[in-house]
Design a protein around this motif. Sequence first.
Motif, PDB file in Angstrom:
ATOM      1  N   MET A 169      -4.202 -19.723  33.321  1.00  0.00           N
ATOM      2  CA  MET A 169      -4.999 -19.343  34.485  1.00  0.00           C
ATOM      3  C   MET A 169      -5.633 -17.962  34.293  1.00  0.00           C
ATOM      4  O   MET A 169      -6.783 -17.732  34.673  1.00  0.00           O
ATOM      5  N   VAL A 226     -10.593 -19.992  42.199  1.00  0.00           N
ATOM      6  CA  VAL A 226      -9.483 -20.405  41.351  1.00  0.00           C
ATOM      7  C   VAL A 226      -8.230 -19.577  41.663  1.00  0.00           C
ATOM      8  O   VAL A 226      -7.124 -20.108  41.785  1.00  0.00           O
ATOM      9  N   PHE A 257      -4.957 -21.272  43.206  1.00  0.00           N
ATOM     10  CA  PHE A 257      -3.735 -21.230  42.396  1.00  0.00           C
ATOM     11  C   PHE A 257      -2.597 -20.593  43.191  1.00  0.00           C
ATOM     12  O   PHE A 257      -1.459 -21.074  43.159  1.00  0.00           O
ATOM     13  N   VAL A 288      -7.959 -24.645  33.108  1.00  0.00           N
ATOM     14  CA  VAL A 288      -7.472 -24.750  34.483  1.00  0.00           C
ATOM     15  C   VAL A 288      -6.873 -26.126  34.743  1.00  0.00           C
ATOM     16  O   VAL A 288      -5.773 -26.254  35.284  1.00  0.00           O
ATOM     17  N   CYS A 302      -3.358 -26.856  33.376  1.00  0.00           N
ATOM     18  CA  CYS A 302      -2.194 -26.166  33.932  1.00  0.00           C
ATOM     19  C   CYS A 302      -1.127 -27.192  34.342  1.00  0.00           C
ATOM     20  O   CYS A 302      -1.392 -28.066  35.169  1.00  0.00           O
ATOM     21  N   ILE A 310      -9.305 -26.972  39.461  1.00  0.00           N
ATOM     22  CA  ILE A 310      -8.245 -26.381  40.282  1.00  0.00           C
ATOM     23  C   ILE A 310      -7.868 -27.290  41.434  1.00  0.00           C
ATOM     24  O   ILE A 310      -6.688 -27.399  41.799  1.00  0.00           O
TER      25      ILE A 310
END
Length: 720
Positions: free
Chosen positions: A160, A179, A183, A362, A365, A698
């Motif tokens: 990230m 983002v 997050f 992203v 993740c 995201i």
Amino acid sequence: MARHAAPESGITKVYRVEGFTCANCAGKFEENVKRLPGVLDAKVNFAAAKITVTGEATIAELEKAGAFERLKVRPDTGDIATGGNSGKARGAAAFLRRHGSLLAGAALLAAGCLARLALGGHHPVTAAAFAASIVVAGHRLFRTGLNNLFRLDFDMRTLMTVAIIGAALIGEWTEGAVVVILFALSEALERYSMERARRSIRSLMELAPREAPVLRDGREMTVRTDEIEVGDTLIVRPGAKIAMDGIVASGTSAVNQAAITGESVPVPKSPGDEVFAGTLNGEGLLHVRVARLAQDSTISRIIRLVEEAQEGRAPAQAFVDKFAKYYTPVIIAAAALIAVVPPLISGGGWLDWLYQGLAVLVVGCPCALVISTPIAIVSAIGSAAGRGVLIKGGIHLEQLGAVKAIAFDKTGTVTQGIPRLTDVRLFGESVDRRDLLRIAAALEHRSGHPLAAAVTGAAREEGIDFPGTIVDNFTSVTGRGIEGETEGARYRIGSPEWIRIGTDARMEGEWEAYANRLRGEGKTVLAVAKDGEPVAVLGVIDEARPESRGVIGKLHELGIRKTVMLTGDNRDTAAAVARQAGIDDVRAGLMPEDKLEAIRGLASEYGAVAMVGDGVNDAPALAAATVGIAMGGAGTDAALETADIALMGDDLGKLPYAIRLSRKTLAVIRQNIAFALIVKLAALLLVVPGWLTIWIAILSDMGATLIVALNAMRLMRVRA
């Protein structure tokens, strides 16, 4: 990395930790603590929010090791009575400490969006608002991510951090800010879902009162539970919660034990009965003699065992952890290739492909994947504990669902465990009935066998005084019977087969016929010999539990292919009980080692096999089974410590529930893993036509994390 020289001291301490945001961060904290001078070892239990430290470390050193998450550490005193309300008292402050940066960052993001509408996307004020949002909401993320990047430690925060910095460098301030906020929101949702999963354990911690009225020196006084000592007398008024484990000294009442044993109906209590901390007294006044300290109470032990169970990793979780270890570097490599190779081939479009590479970071993740298994395990184990089923680890939860054969002990498992003496038949005139009962009760009084209670109980009912009868040279032969000398004669009580071996006279045909008739009625037969001469036959009945037939039927409906009764009792008696319960097969006359061999045979034929017993006499078989299940774990040290699963309320009806919960948990874990991977793959495929954006990345990651968490929390609603 080289370890510090370990001190001689190997003292182990447990601490509570506040502020974990994810399992990965818990792992970082564990590694940091291990690097502290004086620490031999450290192990974080993310599910229980605890760390166990072996060696020497101060709280200040531990909090410094967790500074990247602003973790707060406090000693775990083990006092459940004082741990329930602290979170409520600091609720507002804790909320602001946890989410203040997110709220401020979201406000700055909103300001940036307004500036974009009013001034345009490239205006300095707009960029400044978005940049401020990134810094305020993401400073903790960046601190950890950059440290990891310098150490070449690639985790989700590293991904990230690189993605957000890259977005800023190519001028995508809006998406970079979004983002960061999403997050942070995703982490908050993950933390919330784990807190929800832990709540069932917290609710247990809040059951026991923090103080209670006690009688000392003839005066009533209110004392903190951690100051109450064994032997003190509690005063439990109608409608009050019982503060400590103990024995009723006086008074009668009905006690609601649902919180400990899962029993829905209050249990009658009278002098001599055991009561548990955290249970609710009914309408009677009880005086309870304290039997255990607060930290040793049944509820304390349950909490500790459940927290340890949540720490143990199931095979599915071990797979996910290993997969994620290799998955993250692969994603980083893929993002780098996407950012570099296409523009090299096509000769342009660097910014577009760099943007695609950042989006891949992203979307790659692994939040949803990492949380998919532990949150399901925590939800299931915590929910089961609240319903009277103690599952001592994710591995046992997973194995239970694969069981195809179940073996049951007879006495106290399939039967009620309350034997009654129904028949006394004398042979010869060497002893009369009352003397026989007195002598038999005097011998059985020294035995720990469940059938002994039937003989001693019958003697008490008839007003026979047996405790004063002197018995010398008492011995007990496991699986056979007992013998001892009293009043100038040697008596032996046990199975007729054993008596036959040890007597000079042959069994008379009338005696054998009578014993066989009792066995046909489902009764256990005890023979009595005096100086080698058979003198009596006793018939004892321990009826099958009323719910046993229904339970066995449900097990077959769940796909259990074989149910077997393993017992040391006579085959005719065991077969009669098995018929009442609906059990497929009976193997009788077994010694403990025979039960062990029977379990091994079932395992070779059916694979996974469970053994249900009392946790003491069946210890070898319980240990050999894939899953050992103990009946009546509440207050029973051996059952809590030796079995993989304990049915706390001595309720066989919880067994089908435990199997359903296990299978539902495995299904949820598979669903979570599959869903997390499919979402990742679908988003990554958008790279091919160039449709993948950081927004989509995201949102897919956060959405997958949220859905995985909600799916796991459905396990809390599985009914017993």
